[in-house]
Design a protein around this motif. Structure first.
Motif, PDB file in Angstrom:
ATOM      1  N   CYS A 155      88.222  10.325  57.917  1.00  0.00           N
ATOM      2  CA  CYS A 155      87.358  11.501  58.172  1.00  0.00           C
ATOM      3  C   CYS A 155      85.999  11.054  58.695  1.00  0.00           C
ATOM      4  O   CYS A 155      85.458  11.652  59.638  1.00  0.00           O
ATOM      5  CB  CYS A 155      87.186  12.314  56.894  1.00  0.00           C
ATOM      6  N   ALA A 156      85.457  10.006  58.105  1.00  0.00           N
ATOM      7  CA  ALA A 156      84.168   9.486  58.557  1.00  0.00           C
ATOM      8  C   ALA A 156      84.276   8.947  59.977  1.00  0.00           C
ATOM      9  O   ALA A 156      83.394   9.194  60.816  1.00  0.00           O
ATOM     10  CB  ALA A 156      83.670   8.404  57.608  1.00  0.00           C
ATOM     11  N   CYS A 161      84.409  11.709  62.472  1.00  0.00           N
ATOM     12  CA  CYS A 161      83.092  12.329  62.666  1.00  0.00           C
ATOM     13  C   CYS A 161      82.151  11.412  63.445  1.00  0.00           C
ATOM     14  O   CYS A 161      81.329  11.884  64.223  1.00  0.00           O
ATOM     15  CB  CYS A 161      82.464  12.665  61.316  1.00  0.00           C
ATOM     16  N   ALA A 198      75.927   7.883  64.029  1.00  0.00           N
ATOM     17  CA  ALA A 198      77.335   7.504  63.957  1.00  0.00           C
ATOM     18  C   ALA A 198      77.516   6.293  63.049  1.00  0.00           C
ATOM     19  O   ALA A 198      78.461   6.236  62.252  1.00  0.00           O
ATOM     20  CB  ALA A 198      77.878   7.214  65.351  1.00  0.00           C
ATOM     21  N   VAL A 229      77.251   7.381  59.403  1.00  0.00           N
ATOM     22  CA  VAL A 229      78.480   8.055  58.974  1.00  0.00           C
ATOM     23  C   VAL A 229      79.591   7.025  58.749  1.00  0.00           C
ATOM     24  O   VAL A 229      80.331   7.097  57.763  1.00  0.00           O
ATOM     25  CB  VAL A 229      78.916   9.127  60.000  1.00  0.00           C
ATOM     26  N   LEU A 256      78.724  11.475  52.243  1.00  0.00           N
ATOM     27  CA  LEU A 256      79.165  12.157  53.469  1.00  0.00           C
ATOM     28  C   LEU A 256      78.672  13.597  53.511  1.00  0.00           C
ATOM     29  O   LEU A 256      78.275  14.090  54.573  1.00  0.00           O
ATOM     30  CB  LEU A 256      80.686  12.116  53.599  1.00  0.00           C
ATOM     31  N   CYS A 309      76.239  14.798  56.390  1.00  0.00           N
ATOM     32  CA  CYS A 309      76.699  15.869  57.281  1.00  0.00           C
ATOM     33  C   CYS A 309      75.862  17.139  57.175  1.00  0.00           C
ATOM     34  O   CYS A 309      75.971  18.014  58.031  1.00  0.00           O
ATOM     35  CB  CYS A 309      78.162  16.190  57.001  1.00  0.00           C
TER      36      CYS A 309
END
Length: 108
Positions: free
Chosen positions: A10-11, A14, A63, A66, A84, A88
């Motif tokens: 997921c990271a 993103c 980036a 994350v 996260l 986010c």
């Protein structure tokens, strides 16, 4: 182990778009926008090259943050999820304010 991989993926999912936007557009002749597709930026920014370099750097740093947060999931998934969520939400708010600051830094 599966939850750690899911959090990490997921990271990564993103982080990759932010990295691609920042890296691929840092030398562009068109100003990098902030989620809006604003077509008036070219008329509002004086030094587009410097603006894009700063925006590209900002997106790549975000980036990286994350991605590092996703890597933390392999050590402590609960902490990674909390980080996260913070990155986010508050992180995007910081990006927005930095974007506004860059607009004022490079006026036409």
């Amino acid at each position: 182990m599966a939850e750690k991989i899911i959090i990490f993926m997921c990271a990564v999912l993103c982080a990759v778009p932010f990295f691609l936007i920042g890296y691929l557009n840092r030398n562009s002749d068109e100003p990098i926008t902030f989620f809006s597709g604003d077509t008036t930026l070219k008329n509002r920014i004086g030094d587009i090259k410097a603006y894009n370099a700063a925006m590209g750097r900002m997106y790549c740093i975000y980036a990286l943050v994350v991605l590092v947060t996703g890597l933390i999931s392999f050590f402590n998934p609960e902490v990674a999820i909390v980080l996260l969520l913070i990155v986010c939400t508050l992180g995007l708010a910081v990006l927005y304010f930095k974007y506004k600051e860059l607009l004022n830094k490079y006026p036409k």
